[in-house]
Design a protein around this motif. Structure first.
Motif, PDB file in Angstrom:
ATOM      1  N   SER A  39     -72.839 -55.728-110.922  1.00 36.27           N
ATOM      2  CA  SER A  39     -72.197 -54.639-110.542  1.00 36.27           C
ATOM      3  C   SER A  39     -70.864 -54.547-111.360  1.00 36.27           C
ATOM      4  N   GLY A  40     -69.814 -55.534-111.214  1.00 38.58           N
ATOM      5  CA  GLY A  40     -68.731 -55.693-111.899  1.00 38.58           C
ATOM      6  C   GLY A  40     -68.862 -55.436-113.360  1.00 38.58           C
ATOM      7  N   PHE A  41     -69.792 -56.162-113.880  1.00 36.08           N
ATOM      8  CA  PHE A  41     -70.092 -56.241-115.351  1.00 36.08           C
ATOM      9  C   PHE A  41     -70.875 -54.883-115.648  1.00 36.08           C
ATOM     10  N   ILE A  42     -71.413 -54.189-115.133  1.00 32.07           N
ATOM     11  CA  ILE A  42     -71.753 -52.699-115.310  1.00 32.07           C
ATOM     12  C   ILE A  42     -70.678 -52.009-115.397  1.00 32.07           C
ATOM     13  N   PHE A  43     -69.822 -52.048-114.570  1.00 35.01           N
ATOM     14  CA  PHE A  43     -68.477 -51.214-114.420  1.00 35.01           C
ATOM     15  C   PHE A  43     -67.588 -51.381-115.706  1.00 35.01           C
ATOM     16  N   ILE A  44     -67.346 -52.621-116.224  1.00 34.88           N
ATOM     17  CA  ILE A  44     -66.663 -53.167-117.124  1.00 34.88           C
ATOM     18  C   ILE A  44     -67.276 -52.561-118.605  1.00 34.88           C
ATOM     19  N   ALA A  45     -68.889 -52.806-118.639  1.00 37.37           N
ATOM     20  CA  ALA A  45     -69.528 -52.309-119.727  1.00 37.37           C
ATOM     21  C   ALA A  45     -69.620 -50.913-119.899  1.00 37.37           C
ATOM     22  N   GLY A  46     -69.235 -50.025-118.991  1.00 35.10           N
ATOM     23  CA  GLY A  46     -69.005 -48.522-119.113  1.00 35.10           C
ATOM     24  C   GLY A  46     -67.723 -48.163-120.136  1.00 35.10           C
ATOM     25  N   PHE A  47     -66.815 -48.965-119.831  1.00 36.63           N
ATOM     26  CA  PHE A  47     -65.546 -48.983-120.917  1.00 36.63           C
ATOM     27  C   PHE A  47     -65.972 -49.524-122.187  1.00 36.63           C
ATOM     28  N   TYR A  48     -66.751 -50.276-122.014  1.00 35.57           N
ATOM     29  CA  TYR A  48     -67.013 -51.056-123.401  1.00 35.57           C
ATOM     30  C   TYR A  48     -67.901 -50.113-124.321  1.00 35.57           C
ATOM     31  N   ARG A 224     -76.953 -54.126 -99.956  1.00 36.52           N
ATOM     32  CA  ARG A 224     -75.893 -53.316 -98.962  1.00 36.52           C
ATOM     33  C   ARG A 224     -75.008 -52.657 -99.978  1.00 36.52           C
ATOM     34  N   TRP A 225     -74.610 -51.589 -99.720  1.00 34.35           N
ATOM     35  CA  TRP A 225     -73.691 -50.685-100.660  1.00 34.35           C
ATOM     36  C   TRP A 225     -72.478 -51.870-101.003  1.00 34.35           C
ATOM     37  N   THR A 226     -71.949 -52.432-100.052  1.00 28.30           N
ATOM     38  CA  THR A 226     -70.828 -53.117-100.427  1.00 28.30           C
ATOM     39  C   THR A 226     -70.946 -54.149-101.424  1.00 28.30           C
ATOM     40  N   ILE A 227     -72.247 -54.606-101.897  1.00 27.40           N
ATOM     41  CA  ILE A 227     -72.625 -55.545-102.900  1.00 27.40           C
ATOM     42  C   ILE A 227     -71.753 -54.947-104.011  1.00 27.40           C
ATOM     43  N   ILE A 228     -72.151 -53.538-104.418  1.00 25.63           N
ATOM     44  CA  ILE A 228     -71.506 -52.935-105.392  1.00 25.63           C
ATOM     45  C   ILE A 228     -70.014 -52.792-105.412  1.00 25.63           C
ATOM     46  N   ALA A 229     -69.651 -52.595-104.200  1.00 27.00           N
ATOM     47  CA  ALA A 229     -68.214 -52.264-103.865  1.00 27.00           C
ATOM     48  C   ALA A 229     -67.208 -53.624-104.335  1.00 27.00           C
ATOM     49  N   VAL A 230     -68.068 -54.849-104.056  1.00 28.64           N
ATOM     50  CA  VAL A 230     -67.326 -56.176-104.343  1.00 28.64           C
ATOM     51  C   VAL A 230     -67.217 -56.287-105.703  1.00 28.64           C
ATOM     52  N   GLY A 231     -68.038 -55.936-106.437  1.00 32.77           N
ATOM     53  CA  GLY A 231     -68.165 -56.167-107.996  1.00 32.77           C
ATOM     54  C   GLY A 231     -66.903 -55.337-108.626  1.00 32.77           C
ATOM     55  N   ILE A 232     -66.768 -54.005-108.178  1.00 34.77           N
ATOM     56  CA  ILE A 232     -65.878 -53.154-108.778  1.00 34.77           C
ATOM     57  C   ILE A 232     -64.533 -53.305-108.103  1.00 34.77           C
ATOM     58  N   LEU A 233     -64.424 -53.682-106.909  1.00 41.34           N
ATOM     59  CA  LEU A 233     -62.891 -53.950-106.344  1.00 41.34           C
ATOM     60  C   LEU A 233     -62.713 -55.331-107.234  1.00 41.34           C
ATOM     61  N   LEU A 234     -63.347 -56.343-107.560  1.00 45.84           N
ATOM     62  CA  LEU A 234     -62.732 -57.573-107.955  1.00 45.84           C
ATOM     63  C   LEU A 234     -62.308 -57.191-109.440  1.00 45.84           C
ATOM     64  N   GLN A 235     -63.284 -56.459-110.153  1.00 48.37           N
ATOM     65  CA  GLN A 235     -62.716 -56.250-111.449  1.00 48.37           C
ATOM     66  C   GLN A 235     -61.376 -55.550-111.503  1.00 48.37           C
ATOM     67  N   SER A 236     -61.470 -54.701-110.548  1.00 50.17           N
ATOM     68  CA  SER A 236     -59.943 -53.819-110.539  1.00 50.17           C
ATOM     69  C   SER A 236     -58.857 -54.703-110.357  1.00 50.17           C
ATOM     70  N   ALA A 237     -59.121 -55.634-109.426  1.00 49.22           N
ATOM     71  CA  ALA A 237     -57.994 -56.577-109.063  1.00 49.22           C
ATOM     72  C   ALA A 237     -57.888 -57.568-110.103  1.00 49.22           C
ATOM     73  N   ASP A 238     -58.743 -58.101-110.974  1.00 50.18           N
ATOM     74  CA  ASP A 238     -58.668 -58.918-111.978  1.00 50.18           C
ATOM     75  C   ASP A 238     -57.874 -58.224-113.191  1.00 50.18           C
ATOM     76  N   TYR A 239     -58.317 -56.726-113.447  1.00 52.11           N
ATOM     77  CA  TYR A 239     -57.658 -56.049-114.469  1.00 52.11           C
ATOM     78  C   TYR A 239     -55.856 -56.023-114.265  1.00 52.11           C
ATOM     79  N   PHE A 240     -55.619 -55.691-112.924  1.00 54.11           N
ATOM     80  CA  PHE A 240     -54.149 -55.825-112.567  1.00 54.11           C
ATOM     81  C   PHE A 240     -53.474 -57.275-112.966  1.00 54.11           C
ATOM     82  N   TYR A 241     -54.332 -58.318-112.325  1.00 48.73           N
ATOM     83  CA  TYR A 241     -53.920 -59.521-112.429  1.00 48.73           C
ATOM     84  C   TYR A 241     -53.623 -59.882-113.884  1.00 48.73           C
TER      85      TYR A 241
END
Length: 299
Positions: A39-48, A224-241
């Motif tokens: 889910s995190g990869f799909i989130f980043i792939a959208g920007f790609y 569970r919907w939180t599986i998708i949330a985990v991926g997006i939240l982690l990628q957001s955190a990594d971006y700022f980091y």
């Protein structure tokens, strides 16, 4: 500015930990991990995809993906291997341990990063930083004593060793991030895109052996919907980091410590949501950890 970016990363990491606890509770760990990374990869792939279709607009908004050579790919693959191992251990531990025990142990990560920063990057700590880091370690020891009251004997519980191993690998990855960002001059989105891509490949290989062939395990998995949330939240955190790490003045030892402020969300909010025991007693070492982080920032 890099300290504020570190605090933003901590905010998203705290929310990520809460979502992750919900995602793995009573669930199959490996497919949850694969789902979060995917889910995190799909989130980043959208920007790609946005950068490919609208390169000029993407450039104006800072969404630039670099063309990298095979050596850069090899370095990123190593990071994927380190973090895949860390996540596998962490997810298994989180499934079997309270979040109010797991998160503070993970908070010892800055200590490993601290040692690495001294030995590898020659970052020089002062007296306040030394005191701060030892406060963090001492507070984690206090958590182990509280954990015994919940039936968690640190010396005999294999999940405690799993989370310690995950913490060490995570700290190693943090030190490696500085090399990737500052020495190889990779930008955050390029690193995130290829890191997720290679991590997915590694996890698919592991699941092909441990999960896909077994019908009972496949049935036990609950989406569970939180599986998708985990991926997006982690990628957001990594971006700022990663954005913080781009600053040549950023100190990895301090940035790692700043990220630990995420435990406020995990211990206080997580303890209430998941109704875990001894929340008040856990506030004592929590204050110790936060005081250690404060001393590092103050210094």
């Amino acid at each position: 500015m890099w300290m504020y970016l570190g605090l933003l990363a901590a905010l998203f990491l705290g929310l990520h930990n809460l979502a992750k606890k919900h995602a793995v509770q009573g669930n199959e760990t490996f497919p949850v991990l694969l789902g979060t990374v995917l889910s995190g990869f799909i989130f980043i792939a959208g920007f790609y995809l946005y950068a490919i279709l609208y390169p000029e607009k993407a450039l104006q908004n800072g969404f630039v993906f670099q063309n990298i050579n095979w050596q850069h790919h090899c370095f990123i693959f190593i990071k994927s291997g380190i973090m895949a191992s860390s996540w596998i251990l962490a997810y298994q531990a989180l499934k079997h341990l309270p979040i109010t025990i797991v998160t503070p142990i993970r908070s010892a990560g800055p200590f490993f990063t601290f040692i690495g920063a001294i030995l590898i990057y020659k970052e020089s700590p002062n007296l306040y930083q030394w005191i701060g880091f030892f406060l963090i370690i001492f507070s984690v020891i206090l958590y182990s004593r509280i954990g015994k009251k919940e039936g968690i004997i640190f010396k005999r519980n294999k999940w405690i060793f799993a989370i310690i191993g995950a913490t060490f690998l995570g700290a190693s990855s943090g030190l490696y991030d500085k090399f990737l960002i500052q020495n190889l001059t990779l930008n955050p989105q390029t690193l995130q895109f290829w890191f997720c891509f290679y991590t997915i490949l590694i996890l698919i290989i592991i699941l092909s052996i441990t999960w896909f062939p077994f019908k009972e395990k496949r049935k036990a998995f609950k989406f569970r919907w939180t599986i998708i949330a985990v991926g997006i939240l982690l990628q957001s955190a990594d971006y700022f980091y990663f954005k913080a790490l781009q600053d040549p003045e950023a100190l990895i030892m301090l940035l790692s410590a700043i990220k630990r402020s995420q435990i406020l969300i995990a211990v206080i909010v997580g303890g209430i949501i998941f109704k875990e025991k001894n929340k008040r007693k856990k506030l004592v070492p929590l204050i110790g950890i936060m005081l250690g982080v404060f001393l590092i920032l103050y210094s």
